[in-house]
Design a protein around this motif. Structure first.
Motif, short mmCIF file in Angstrom:
data_model
loop_
_atom_site.label_atom_id
_atom_site.label_comp_id
_atom_site.label_asym_id
_atom_site.label_seq_id
_atom_site.Cartn_x
_atom_site.Cartn_y
_atom_site.Cartn_z
N ALA A 189 0.82 -1.22 0.00
CA ALA A 189 0.00 0.00 0.00
C ALA A 189 0.85 1.27 0.00
CB ALA A 189 -0.92 0.01 1.22
N GLN A 190 2.17 1.11 0.19
CA GLN A 190 3.07 2.26 0.27
C GLN A 190 2.65 3.20 1.40
OE1 GLN A 190 3.58 4.08 -3.59
NE2 GLN A 190 3.79 2.12 -4.63
N VAL A 191 2.33 2.57 2.53
CA VAL A 191 2.00 3.29 3.76
C VAL A 191 2.99 2.81 4.82
CG1 VAL A 191 0.27 3.68 5.56
CG2 VAL A 191 -0.43 3.49 3.16
N SER A 192 3.58 3.72 5.58
CA SER A 192 4.61 3.32 6.53
C SER A 192 4.05 2.35 7.57
CB SER A 192 5.18 4.55 7.24
OG SER A 192 4.27 5.07 8.18
N LYS A 193 4.92 1.43 8.01
CA LYS A 193 4.49 0.45 9.02
C LYS A 193 4.08 1.16 10.30
CE LYS A 193 5.95 -3.55 11.73
NZ LYS A 193 7.06 -4.47 12.08
N GLY A 194 4.80 2.21 10.65
CA GLY A 194 4.45 2.96 11.86
C GLY A 194 3.05 3.53 11.80
N ALA A 195 2.68 4.06 10.61
CA ALA A 195 1.33 4.61 10.46
C ALA A 195 0.29 3.50 10.56
CB ALA A 195 1.21 5.31 9.11
N LEU A 196 0.60 2.31 10.01
CA LEU A 196 -0.34 1.20 10.10
C LEU A 196 -0.51 0.72 11.54
CD1 LEU A 196 0.53 -1.00 6.99
CD2 LEU A 196 -1.55 0.31 7.39
N VAL A 197 0.60 0.60 12.25
CA VAL A 197 0.54 0.18 13.65
C VAL A 197 -0.33 1.16 14.44
CG1 VAL A 197 1.86 -0.12 15.77
CG2 VAL A 197 2.72 -1.06 13.63
N GLY A 198 -0.10 2.46 14.23
CA GLY A 198 -0.90 3.45 14.92
C GLY A 198 -2.37 3.38 14.54
N LEU A 199 -2.61 3.15 13.25
CA LEU A 199 -4.00 3.09 12.78
C LEU A 199 -4.74 1.92 13.41
CD1 LEU A 199 -6.21 4.12 10.95
CD2 LEU A 199 -5.23 2.80 9.08
N GLU A 200 -4.09 0.75 13.48
CA GLU A 200 -4.75 -0.42 14.07
C GLU A 200 -4.91 -0.29 15.58
OE1 GLU A 200 -3.37 -4.22 12.88
OE2 GLU A 200 -3.74 -3.86 10.74
N LYS A 201 -4.23 0.70 16.17
CA LYS A 201 -4.41 1.00 17.59
C LYS A 201 -5.37 2.18 17.79
CE LYS A 201 0.10 -0.66 19.20
NZ LYS A 201 1.38 -0.27 19.84
N ALA A 202 -6.03 2.57 16.69
CA ALA A 202 -6.98 3.70 16.72
C ALA A 202 -6.28 4.99 17.10
CB ALA A 202 -8.15 3.42 17.67
N GLN A 203 -5.08 5.18 16.56
CA GLN A 203 -4.32 6.40 16.80
C GLN A 203 -4.04 7.08 15.47
OE1 GLN A 203 -0.83 4.94 18.78
NE2 GLN A 203 -1.91 4.45 20.69
N GLY A 204 -3.80 8.37 15.51
CA GLY A 204 -3.48 9.12 14.30
C GLY A 204 -4.72 9.65 13.61
N ASN A 205 -4.53 10.15 12.39
CA ASN A 205 -5.62 10.75 11.62
C ASN A 205 -5.41 10.44 10.15
OD1 ASN A 205 -7.85 12.29 10.90
ND2 ASN A 205 -6.67 14.19 10.83
N PRO A 206 -5.76 9.22 9.69
CA PRO A 206 -5.49 8.83 8.30
C PRO A 206 -6.23 9.73 7.31
CG PRO A 206 -7.03 7.30 9.33
CD PRO A 206 -6.51 8.19 10.43
N ASN A 207 -5.52 10.13 6.25
CA ASN A 207 -6.16 10.97 5.23
C ASN A 207 -6.78 10.10 4.14
OD1 ASN A 207 -4.03 10.16 3.55
ND2 ASN A 207 -2.83 12.00 3.96
N LEU A 208 -7.42 10.76 3.18
CA LEU A 208 -8.13 10.04 2.12
C LEU A 208 -7.17 9.19 1.30
CD1 LEU A 208 -10.55 9.36 0.38
CD2 LEU A 208 -10.24 11.54 -0.81
N ALA A 209 -6.00 9.74 0.96
CA ALA A 209 -5.06 9.00 0.13
C ALA A 209 -4.64 7.70 0.81
CB ALA A 209 -3.84 9.86 -0.17
N THR A 210 -4.41 7.76 2.12
CA THR A 210 -4.02 6.56 2.86
C THR A 210 -5.12 5.53 2.85
OG1 THR A 210 -2.51 7.79 4.31
CG2 THR A 210 -3.34 5.67 5.13
N LEU A 211 -6.35 5.96 3.11
CA LEU A 211 -7.48 5.02 3.14
C LEU A 211 -7.71 4.39 1.76
CD1 LEU A 211 -9.98 6.99 5.39
CD2 LEU A 211 -8.66 4.97 6.01
N VAL A 212 -7.55 5.18 0.70
CA VAL A 212 -7.74 4.64 -0.65
C VAL A 212 -6.66 3.61 -0.96
CG1 VAL A 212 -7.65 5.21 -3.12
CG2 VAL A 212 -8.97 6.64 -1.55
#
Length: 205
Positions: A33-56
């Motif tokens: 997905a070309q999304v950093s592992k750190g961002a994914l780890v945070g996302l699965e912990k309900a942390q951060g603020n994913p933008n539209l490009a990341t979700l797509v």
């Protein structure tokens, strides 16, 4: 604030569920997905603020509609959604926005989006998986649709369609606000699975 936290928890649960169902590790999903592992780890912990490009990118890689990462279980046979009840997934610097209104069910889902673009405001999109078809219907104003580097002016009352597996962008044109409805037609489930298998690295590589 509570609604935002609840929405993020829903995204976190849905991303992890889709990732596990697809048999992908965090590392592999990050790579594809070309999304950093750190961002994914945070996302699965309900942390951060994913933008539209990341979700797509995540939805394309996991072979699911964007809404499948954002919504809870369906609430009935008929669902009516008001625009002001949907949080924008993209907000432009000049006031434009994009709202994912709903996604139809079935083997080949269709996403329905409402967009507003101000003059010269642009949203670039990376290529989607093969089989994705986008349609834009301008209800007021004018937009420039850029598909694989070629510009196409779409006026109020006009509809354009194109294959979404190439770079593309939507840009406000003219002197006023452009309002449009965009649909994203996703390929049937087997096609999405085939695309994932095609992207899977070959043994020994």
């Amino acid at each position: 604030m509570a609604e935002t936290a609840a929405a993020l928890r829903t995204v976190a649960h849905n991303v992890r569920t889709a990732r596990v169902r697809a048999g992908l590790s965090l590392e592999e999903l990050s790579r594809r997905a070309q999304v950093s592992k750190g961002a994914l780890v945070g996302l699965e912990k309900a942390q951060g603020n994913p933008n539209l490009a990341t979700l797509v990118r995540l939805a394309d890689t996991l072979g699911v509609p964007v809404s499948a990462l954002m919504q809870g279980p369906p609430e009935g046979r008929v669902r009516v959604v008001a625009a002001d009840a949907v949080t924008p997934l993209w907000a432009g610097e000049r006031g434009g926005e994009a709202r994912l209104m709903l996604t139809t069910s079935g083997p080949a889902p269709v996403e329905v989006w409402r967009w507003r673009l101000e003059p010269d405001e642009e949203y670039p999109s990376h290529p989607h998986q093969a089989g994705v078809v986008e349609t834009v219907s301008v209800t007021s104003g004018r937009m420039t649709l850029v598909v694989d580097g070629v510009e196409h002016v779409v006026e109020a009352g006009q509809t354009a369609t194109f294959d979404g597996d190439v770079p593309h962008a939507y840009r406000g044109a003219g002197t006023g606000t452009c309002e449009l409805i965009m649909t994203v037609h996703l390929p049937p489930g087997p096609a999405r699975r085939a695309a994932r298998e095609r992207d899977r690295p070959s043994p020994g590589l």
